[in-house]
Design a protein around this motif. Structure first.
Motif, mmCIF file in Angstrom:
data_model
loop_
_atom_site.group_PDB
_atom_site.id
_atom_site.type_symbol
_atom_site.label_atom_id
_atom_site.label_comp_id
_atom_site.label_asym_id
_atom_site.label_seq_id
_atom_site.Cartn_x
_atom_site.Cartn_y
_atom_site.Cartn_z
ATOM 1 N N PHE A 9 -9.084 5.353 46.425
ATOM 2 C CA PHE A 9 -7.988 5.776 47.285
ATOM 3 C C PHE A 9 -6.693 5.534 46.542
ATOM 4 O O PHE A 9 -6.530 4.511 45.868
ATOM 5 N N GLU A 10 -5.788 6.474 46.656
ATOM 6 C CA GLU A 10 -4.471 6.330 46.058
ATOM 7 C C GLU A 10 -3.448 6.464 47.170
ATOM 8 O O GLU A 10 -3.557 7.359 48.002
ATOM 9 N N ASP A 11 -2.469 5.571 47.142
ATOM 10 C CA ASP A 11 -1.484 5.510 48.221
ATOM 11 C C ASP A 11 -2.202 5.275 49.545
ATOM 12 O O ASP A 11 -3.308 4.782 49.584
ATOM 13 N N GLN A 12 -1.597 5.640 50.613
ATOM 14 C CA GLN A 12 -2.209 5.444 51.940
ATOM 15 C C GLN A 12 -3.029 6.644 52.384
ATOM 16 O O GLN A 12 -3.947 6.512 53.169
ATOM 17 N N ASP A 13 -2.682 7.827 51.882
ATOM 18 C CA ASP A 13 -3.272 9.027 52.474
ATOM 19 C C ASP A 13 -4.032 9.928 51.509
ATOM 20 O O ASP A 13 -4.374 11.041 51.860
ATOM 21 N N LEU A 14 -4.367 9.460 50.319
ATOM 22 C CA LEU A 14 -5.039 10.312 49.353
ATOM 23 C C LEU A 14 -6.325 9.659 48.858
ATOM 24 O O LEU A 14 -6.353 8.472 48.530
ATOM 25 N N ALA A 15 -7.394 10.457 48.812
ATOM 26 C CA ALA A 15 -8.674 9.992 48.281
ATOM 27 C C ALA A 15 -9.043 10.855 47.090
ATOM 28 O O ALA A 15 -8.787 12.065 47.086
ATOM 29 N N ASN A 27 -8.695 15.773 44.793
ATOM 30 C CA ASN A 27 -7.820 14.927 45.603
ATOM 31 C C ASN A 27 -7.778 15.521 46.998
ATOM 32 O O ASN A 27 -7.520 16.716 47.153
ATOM 33 N N SER A 29 -6.776 14.714 51.342
ATOM 34 C CA SER A 29 -6.108 13.879 52.330
ATOM 35 C C SER A 29 -7.152 13.034 53.041
ATOM 36 O O SER A 29 -8.248 13.512 53.360
ATOM 37 N N ARG A 30 -6.817 11.779 53.286
ATOM 38 C CA ARG A 30 -7.755 10.887 53.987
ATOM 39 C C ARG A 30 -8.081 11.384 55.390
ATOM 40 O O ARG A 30 -9.143 11.075 55.919
ATOM 41 N N ASN A 31 -7.162 12.138 55.986
ATOM 42 C CA ASN A 31 -7.396 12.535 57.376
ATOM 43 C C ASN A 31 -8.498 13.583 57.543
ATOM 44 O O ASN A 31 -8.906 13.859 58.666
ATOM 45 N N ASN A 35 -13.555 8.221 59.421
ATOM 46 C CA ASN A 35 -12.821 6.957 59.445
ATOM 47 C C ASN A 35 -13.535 5.806 58.751
ATOM 48 O O ASN A 35 -12.898 4.949 58.164
#
Length: 87
Positions: A9-15, A27, A29-31, A35
């Motif tokens: 995971f990079e930053d809060q919102d990127l996988a 790359n 988005s985590r969303n 979960n």
């Protein structure tokens, strides 16, 4: 559907996912991810025009990989103990 694994995971919102046998990096988005996933989780993904549109956790593949890694770690620990004893 294709197989993928969460590399990091990079930053809060990127996988960063490694997809297929070639482990091509994507790359996402985590969303769009379930979960409960974490680094090392295995996924089944849908690729549409080179973009990951959905992902589901592959619980069986994740468990198999975890067990395989744990077994290797146990063997390494045992080898380390044996080396210490032989000194």
């Amino acid at each position: 559907m294709e197989k993928a694994v969460i590399d990091r995971f990079e930053d809060q919102d990127l996988a960063v996912l490694l997809v297929g046998q070639s482990e091509k990096e994507y790359n996402v988005s985590r969303n769009i991810l379930p979960n409960e996933v974490k680094e090392g989780s295995h996924l089944l993904i849908v690729l549409e025009d080179g973009v990951i549109s959905s992902a589901t956790l592959d619980e069986e593949a994740t468990l198999e990989a975890s067990n395989r890694i744990q077994s290797k770690m146990d063997k390494l620990r045992e080898m380390k103990k044996m080396k210490r004893r032989s000194k």
